[in-house]
Design a protein around this motif. Structure first.
Motif, PDB file in Angstrom:
ATOM      1  N   PHE A 158       8.820  -3.312  -2.079  1.00 51.24           N
ATOM      2  CA  PHE A 158       8.036  -3.023  -3.282  1.00 51.24           C
ATOM      3  C   PHE A 158       8.173  -1.560  -3.680  1.00 51.24           C
ATOM      4  N   ALA A 159       8.165  -0.680  -2.698  1.00 50.09           N
ATOM      5  CA  ALA A 159       8.305   0.754  -2.992  1.00 50.09           C
ATOM      6  C   ALA A 159       9.644   1.041  -3.664  1.00 50.09           C
ATOM      7  N   ALA A 160      10.696   0.359  -3.220  1.00 56.17           N
ATOM      8  CA  ALA A 160      12.016   0.573  -3.809  1.00 56.17           C
ATOM      9  C   ALA A 160      12.061   0.106  -5.260  1.00 56.17           C
ATOM     10  N   VAL A 161      11.325  -0.951  -5.562  1.00 57.27           N
ATOM     11  CA  VAL A 161      11.299  -1.441  -6.949  1.00 57.27           C
ATOM     12  C   VAL A 161      10.445  -0.542  -7.830  1.00 57.27           C
ATOM     13  N   LEU A 162       9.283  -0.131  -7.322  1.00 58.52           N
ATOM     14  CA  LEU A 162       8.307   0.556  -8.169  1.00 58.52           C
ATOM     15  C   LEU A 162       8.589   2.045  -8.316  1.00 58.52           C
ATOM     16  N   ALA A 163       9.265   2.654  -7.350  1.00 64.93           N
ATOM     17  CA  ALA A 163       9.501   4.104  -7.430  1.00 64.93           C
ATOM     18  C   ALA A 163      10.216   4.505  -8.719  1.00 64.93           C
ATOM     19  N   PRO A 164      11.351   3.882  -9.090  1.00 60.26           N
ATOM     20  CA  PRO A 164      11.982   4.270 -10.359  1.00 60.26           C
ATOM     21  C   PRO A 164      11.144   3.906 -11.578  1.00 60.26           C
ATOM     22  N   CYS A 165      10.342   2.852 -11.479  1.00 60.09           N
ATOM     23  CA  CYS A 165       9.501   2.468 -12.613  1.00 60.09           C
ATOM     24  C   CYS A 165       8.395   3.495 -12.837  1.00 60.09           C
ATOM     25  N   ALA A 178      -5.507  -3.008   3.077  1.00 57.74           N
ATOM     26  CA  ALA A 178      -5.579  -1.598   3.475  1.00 57.74           C
ATOM     27  C   ALA A 178      -4.239  -1.042   3.922  1.00 57.74           C
ATOM     28  N   ALA A 179      -3.397  -1.862   4.539  1.00 58.91           N
ATOM     29  CA  ALA A 179      -2.117  -1.352   5.042  1.00 58.91           C
ATOM     30  C   ALA A 179      -1.261  -0.816   3.899  1.00 58.91           C
ATOM     31  N   TYR A 180      -1.171  -1.585   2.830  1.00 58.39           N
ATOM     32  CA  TYR A 180      -0.385  -1.113   1.693  1.00 58.39           C
ATOM     33  C   TYR A 180      -1.063   0.077   1.029  1.00 58.39           C
ATOM     34  N   ALA A 181      -2.394   0.038   0.920  1.00 63.34           N
ATOM     35  CA  ALA A 181      -3.118   1.130   0.275  1.00 63.34           C
ATOM     36  C   ALA A 181      -2.886   2.444   1.020  1.00 63.34           C
ATOM     37  N   PRO A 220      -5.331 -15.448  -4.611  1.00 63.25           N
ATOM     38  CA  PRO A 220      -4.823 -14.594  -3.519  1.00 63.25           C
ATOM     39  C   PRO A 220      -4.725 -15.322  -2.190  1.00 63.25           C
ATOM     40  N   SER A 221      -5.508 -16.362  -1.980  1.00 66.53           N
ATOM     41  CA  SER A 221      -5.445 -17.074  -0.698  1.00 66.53           C
ATOM     42  C   SER A 221      -4.113 -17.777  -0.495  1.00 66.53           C
ATOM     43  N   ARG A 222      -3.409 -18.060  -1.602  1.00 63.25           N
ATOM     44  CA  ARG A 222      -2.112 -18.731  -1.513  1.00 63.25           C
ATOM     45  C   ARG A 222      -0.944 -17.756  -1.568  1.00 63.25           C
ATOM     46  N   SER A 223      -1.223 -16.485  -1.537  1.00 66.47           N
ATOM     47  CA  SER A 223      -0.165 -15.482  -1.650  1.00 66.47           C
ATOM     48  C   SER A 223       0.714 -15.495  -0.413  1.00 66.47           C
ATOM     49  N   ALA A 224       2.030 -15.463  -0.677  1.00 64.74           N
ATOM     50  CA  ALA A 224       2.993 -15.416   0.424  1.00 64.74           C
ATOM     51  C   ALA A 224       3.415 -13.994   0.749  1.00 64.74           C
ATOM     52  N   LEU A 225       2.781 -12.995   0.156  1.00 64.23           N
ATOM     53  CA  LEU A 225       3.157 -11.607   0.383  1.00 64.23           C
ATOM     54  C   LEU A 225       2.678 -11.154   1.761  1.00 64.23           C
ATOM     55  N   ARG A 226       3.510 -10.311   2.398  1.00 66.51           N
ATOM     56  CA  ARG A 226       3.185  -9.791   3.722  1.00 66.51           C
ATOM     57  C   ARG A 226       3.357  -8.287   3.709  1.00 66.51           C
ATOM     58  N   PRO A 227       2.659  -7.573   4.585  1.00 68.83           N
ATOM     59  CA  PRO A 227       2.809  -6.106   4.623  1.00 68.83           C
ATOM     60  C   PRO A 227       4.238  -5.656   4.873  1.00 68.83           C
ATOM     61  N   GLU A 228       5.070  -6.529   5.481  1.00 69.41           N
ATOM     62  CA  GLU A 228       6.461  -6.142   5.757  1.00 69.41           C
ATOM     63  C   GLU A 228       7.264  -5.909   4.471  1.00 69.41           C
ATOM     64  N   LEU A 229       6.749  -6.411   3.350  1.00 69.46           N
ATOM     65  CA  LEU A 229       7.448  -6.240   2.073  1.00 69.46           C
ATOM     66  C   LEU A 229       7.154  -4.906   1.416  1.00 69.46           C
ATOM     67  N   THR A 230       6.312  -4.074   2.033  1.00 67.55           N
ATOM     68  CA  THR A 230       5.928  -2.800   1.423  1.00 67.55           C
ATOM     69  C   THR A 230       7.128  -1.928   1.078  1.00 67.55           C
ATOM     70  N   PRO A 231       8.117  -1.750   1.968  1.00 66.37           N
ATOM     71  CA  PRO A 231       9.280  -0.920   1.596  1.00 66.37           C
ATOM     72  C   PRO A 231      10.046  -1.482   0.399  1.00 66.37           C
ATOM     73  N   SER A 259      10.458 -12.530  -0.703  1.00 67.90           N
ATOM     74  CA  SER A 259      11.187 -11.302  -0.365  1.00 67.90           C
ATOM     75  C   SER A 259      12.543 -11.249  -1.051  1.00 67.90           C
ATOM     76  N   ALA A 260      13.212 -12.400  -1.245  1.00 69.39           N
ATOM     77  CA  ALA A 260      14.511 -12.395  -1.911  1.00 69.39           C
ATOM     78  C   ALA A 260      14.384 -11.901  -3.352  1.00 69.39           C
ATOM     79  N   ALA A 261      13.319 -12.346  -4.053  1.00 71.20           N
ATOM     80  CA  ALA A 261      13.115 -11.892  -5.421  1.00 71.20           C
ATOM     81  C   ALA A 261      12.833 -10.395  -5.469  1.00 71.20           C
ATOM     82  N   ILE A 262      12.045  -9.908  -4.505  1.00 71.15           N
ATOM     83  CA  ILE A 262      11.767  -8.468  -4.458  1.00 71.15           C
ATOM     84  C   ILE A 262      13.047  -7.676  -4.213  1.00 71.15           C
ATOM     85  N   ASP A 263      13.889  -8.178  -3.328  1.00 67.80           N
ATOM     86  CA  ASP A 263      15.163  -7.488  -3.060  1.00 67.80           C
ATOM     87  C   ASP A 263      16.029  -7.432  -4.307  1.00 67.80           C
TER      88      ASP A 263
END
Length: 929
Positions: free
Chosen positions: A210-217, A242-245, A197-208, A140-144
């Motif tokens: 990710f949206a902040a990073v990808l929206a301008p891109c 599905a939650a992110y989708a 993917p089984s080792r992924s540390a990503l959680r649905p809570e990071l969706t906002p 999450s720190a890297a995403i921020d």
């Protein structure tokens, strides 16, 4: 320039602001030429400086350490930029120099988040190539951090545009964007996570975040940034589920239906939505009903972006669409094609509605289809046609009437054909066309291949294109430099060519290539293999060549012998032959005017010129000019040795395919020729050419080719061993090639010969001697010829000579292979002489002086074989004769292959004087050394 790190941007201790260090400024001012900047950023103490030292080709330079304190403060640069000007590795348009930047580590104990953001943002804005170093999985720190910098970069660009004064929009769009580096960093991290993917540390809570990073891109004018961001959305749908989708689909629907939103943002979200839907396909979802509902809603939303007929007509009278592929409808076409390809047959319920939506794109009177829109339209139409084929085949198999849904699907298939034709005609393949036109031709070839999978009689004549025009397109594709078109042409040739040769499974015989076209295709295919660099494409071309050879070689063996022989013997053909058919005018491509590939059942008028600006047009003309110069440069260059070797292997296959007895009997072949009044399609009538081709390979200057040539000669001798020469009573046809066979055999037994060449030469020598040493059938024997050839083999078949055989550069098993194959060849001669002592009296006489030594060597081989076969390994203390202990496992196969024939030869000597003399000599063989 200093060959060491130099401070570039530092913190002023008085004002606490970032300033440019004079030393770094001096380095920049001293550079004369264009500069590319590569920087590395990331959390402190994770090895950023070490990476840059490796890029600089040094073990030290930028500071590295093992403490918890950051070694680098601010931003540093390497004092001696890496010069690329004049380098052989430098590509066209590459910078003259590469400047390496090292940044202060993020999340340091002595710095604030604000300081980190400044350093991070500056590194991205200054870089041509940006590396985000992450020690473990993205968190999450890297995403921020990426989100913060994305927003800052966007603000900086807007501020620069507002204060820049003049300048066109196109120039602003082409300005470098820091979002390129942000998007690349995020996409690279997600691709790494997607592999596990089984080792992924990503959680649905990071969706906002990710949206902040990808929206301008996704709203970036740079197309590459939008594509990268869209791919990141697809990967996030795969990783977060599905939650992110659902969250992204809701946000995308809101933006795509907002007509006031930026066109770039709508285009980016349209592509991202398609990749998201394809990554969360119903087949792989836990809740298939909910997943298909999401796909249905997404497809309807994408179809709503396509212009209606009324809107298309209105657009024709208004201003043209923005350049650069910003139209959301263009990206919607590509998204729909991607979703339909992933869903396959599951997409069929949505095919009708999708076709209704895309028809207006093709049938609008103006403006003409852009390149991107045409490619998306062709890909989508081909994919939709593929989804219809199962129902059409099922309906035909069940005998359903035309009014059945199979008939409706046939109408849809026709509409798909019209749309593909419209896309292709918008960008015809001519001298000025580039990769876009070739990609469209590849899609049309794929469409025609789909039609062949339908049962015979199912395909309406209005849907099919003209077979001669398809064949010309295949030939043109084989000569193309576009990899997608080459691959499509090779696969199409597999269907059309094999069907034309009588080997296809399809019932659509009208698509079959005539022999003349098939011949041009074979020449073009061999030319393609000679220049192909992609391994998968090369393997596919080889498979198709073998398929054509097996299907057509039995009917036209002389054509294949001549074609493959030209490649083997480095006969340089003209450009027209090499390229098969690369003609641009209608007369050469299809005969009369209007009969070419663009003439089809759609009845669509030719659409106007490309929607490209003058710069793009000049670029295409330059590419065409460079391609013509390249073709002229290589027009008279002989084929590569790998292509020649493959052609030689094909000649060997040809001997297997041509299995009619008249191919190997000159009397039968002549009678057949007189009876049919032809020029003769039997190999025996061209034996001289066949031996010449094999001799060329066997004596090639390329050492790796020689064993294949000797084996080819072995195949020829096997098939013509008993063929008499009707013009010279008492002689064999092979005797006409005695000089070439002898010249090919002598290098096989030289001291510098490769072991594989010696092994194959021993087999050839034995087989040829067996052919010319028998008097059965009234054949006359030449003692001198037998003596000379036999001496090549027996001079090295003494215990001492066998022990001296060694190949220090190769494994010990190579020496064992040469020993056993040579002994097996001599055993074959002795066994044959013992079986027919009267017919092979001369061979018995010539073999007799060598039998004592051969008896000792054969017994040594049989002892080795028994020692390895009984217990799986030799007993302790056993001294092998033909192998060394370390190569016992690898040598066992060679011993097993030779043992039966050697045993027969040894048994034939029992109770002979040579056998008694051999026993008196003590069994010989010695060790192998």
């Amino acid at each position: 320039m200093a060959d060491r790190p130099v401070p570039f941007i530092q913190v002023d201790p008085k004002t606490n602001k970032l300033v440019v260090d004079p030393k770094g400024k001096q380095v920049l001012e001293s550079i004369r030429g264009s500069v590319g900047v590569c920087s590395v950023a990331g959390v402190y103490r994770t090895g950023k400086s070490y990476i840059l030292n490796q890029l600089a080709g040094r073990d030290s330079g930028f500071g590295v350490g093992s403490s918890v304190q950051a070694c680098t403060k601010g931003i540093w640069l390497w004092g001696a930029p890496i010069e690329r000007r004049g380098s052989s590795a430098a590509a066209a348009g590459a910078p003259d120099y590469v400047l390496l930047l090292d940044t202060e580590g993020l999340q340091s104990l002595c710095q604030t988040e604000g300081h980190d953001a400044k350093i991070f943002c500056l590194a991205i804005l200054l870089s041509s190539f940006f590396l985000y170093n992450s020690e473990k999985a993205i968190n999450s720190a890297a995403i921020d951090q990426l989100s913060l910098v994305a927003q800052l970069t966007k603000k900086i660009r807007v501020h620069a545009a507002g204060n820049g004064g003049g300048g066109s929009d196109a120039a602003k769009d082409e300005a470098p964007s820091g979002l390129v580096n942000i998007c690349a960093a995020l996409l690279g991290s997600l691709q790494r996570l997607a592999t596990k993917p089984s080792r992924s540390a990503l959680r649905p809570e990071l969706t906002p975040a990710f949206a902040a990073v990808l929206a301008p891109c996704l709203a970036e004018p740079d197309v590459s940034v939008r594509r990268g961001a869209a791919q990141a959305v697809g990967l996030l749908g795969q990783l977060l589920g599905a939650a992110y989708a659902d969250a992204f689909s809701t946000a995308a629907a809101k933006l795509l239906t907002d007509t006031k939103a930026k066109e770039e943002a709508r285009a980016g979200h349209a592509l991202a939505l398609g990749l998201l839907l394809s990554s969360s396909a119903p087949a792989a979802a836990a809740d298939k009903h909910a997943a298909f509902g999401r796909v249905r809603s997404g497809v309807q939303l994408l179809c709503s972006l396509l212009p209606t007929p009324a809107a298309a007509t209105a657009t024709a009278t208004a201003s043209p669409p923005p350049a650069g592929g910003r139209h959301a409808s263009e990206w919607a076409l590509h998204s729909l094609a991607r979703v339909a390809a992933v869903l396959g047959g599951d997409f069929r319920p949505l095919t009708g509605a999708t076709l209704s939506g895309v028809s207006a794109v093709a049938l609008a009177p103006a403006p003409p289809l852009t390149t991107r829109a045409a490619q998306g339209l062709a890909a989508l139409s081909t994919t939709l046609a593929a989804s219809l084929l199962p129902s059409l085949s099922a309906a035909a198999g069940a005998g359903k009437p035309p009014q059945h849904k199979g008939g409706q699907h046939t109408a849809m298939l026709f509409r798909c054909r019209v749309l593909v034709a419209a896309a292709r005609r918008a960008h015809p393949l001519d001298g000025r066309s580039g990769g876009a036109a070739e990609a469209l031709l590849a899609e049309e070839l794929r469409f025609e291949r789909l039609l062949l999978s339908l049962p015979s009689g199912t395909l309406p004549s209005a849907v099919a294109a003209s077979p001669p025009a398809i064949h010309e397109a295949v030939l043109r594709g084989l000569a193309s430099r576009h990899p997608g078109l080459r691959a499509a042409a090779v696969e199409a040739l597999r269907e059309f060519g094999v069907a034309g040769a009588g080997g296809g499974a399809t019932g659509h015989t009208g698509y079959a290539m005539p022999p003349s076209t098939l011949g041009r295709a074979a020449v073009a295919l061999l030319s393609l293999m000679d220049g192909e660099v992609d391994r998968e494409a090369l393997d596919a071309a080889k498979r198709v060549t073998l398929s054509l050879l097996h299907a057509d070689g039995g009917q036209r063996p002389i054509f294949w012998l001549r074609t493959l022989g030209d490649v083997v013997q480095e006969v340089v053909r003209s450009e027209a032959e090499l390229r098969g058919s690369n003609r641009g005018d209608d007369e050469e491509a299809g005969g009369e005017e209007g009969s070419g590939w663009d003439q089809n059942a759609s009845g669509l008028p030719t659409v106007g010129g490309d929607d490209e600006d003058e710069e793009e047009d000049r670029k295409r003309q330059k590419e065409a000019q460079l391609e013509a110069e390249e073709n002229a440069k290589w027009a008279h260059v002989a084929p590569r040795w790998q292509t020649r070797l493959y052609a030689a292997e094909c000649v060997r296959r040809l001997l297997d395919v041509a299995d009619h007895s008249a191919h190997y009997d000159l009397t039968l072949a002549r009678e057949e020729t007189e009876r049919q009044g032809g020029s003769g399609e039997r190999l025996v009538l061209h034996l001289g050419r066949l031996v010449s081709v094999a001799f060329t390979v066997a004596t090639s200057r390329i050492e790796a080719m020689r064993p294949a040539g000797v084996l080819m000669l072995l195949d020829v001798v096997e098939r013509f061993a008993a063929a008499p020469d009707p013009d010279y009573q008492g002689h064999l046809l092979l005797e006409q090639s005695h000089a070439q066979l002898g010249a090919a055999l002598r290098p096989c037994f030289g001291p510098e010969a490769d072991p594989s060449l010696t092994a194959s030469g021993a087999a050839l020598l034995a087989r040829y001697l067996l052919a010319i040493s028998t008097t059965s059938g009234g054949i006359q024997v030449d003692p001198a010829a037998i003596r000379k050839l036999l001496a090549l083999l027996t001079k090295r078949l003494t215990p001492a000579a066998l022990a001296a055989i060694s190949y220090p550069a190769l494994s010990d098993a190579a020496a064992t292979m040469v020993r056993t194959t040579s002994l097996r060849a001599a055993a074959a001669l002795q066994a044959a002489a013992a079986r027919e002592p009267e017919a092979r009296a001369e061979l018995c006489k010539q073999m007799q002086p060598s039998l004592v030594d051969l008896r000792s060597c054969w017994m040594g081989l049989l002892r080795d074989h028994a020692a390895l076969s009984i217990a799986g390994r030799a007993a302790k203390g056993y001294v092998p004769h033909l192998y060394v202990q370390g190569a016992a496992t690898a040598s066992r196969e060679h011993l097993e292959h030779a043992a039966p024939l050697v045993f027969e030869a040894a048994l034939s000597m029992v109770a002979t004087p040579e056998w008694v003399a051999g026993r008196g000599g003590g069994g010989g063989g010695g060790g192998s050394g």
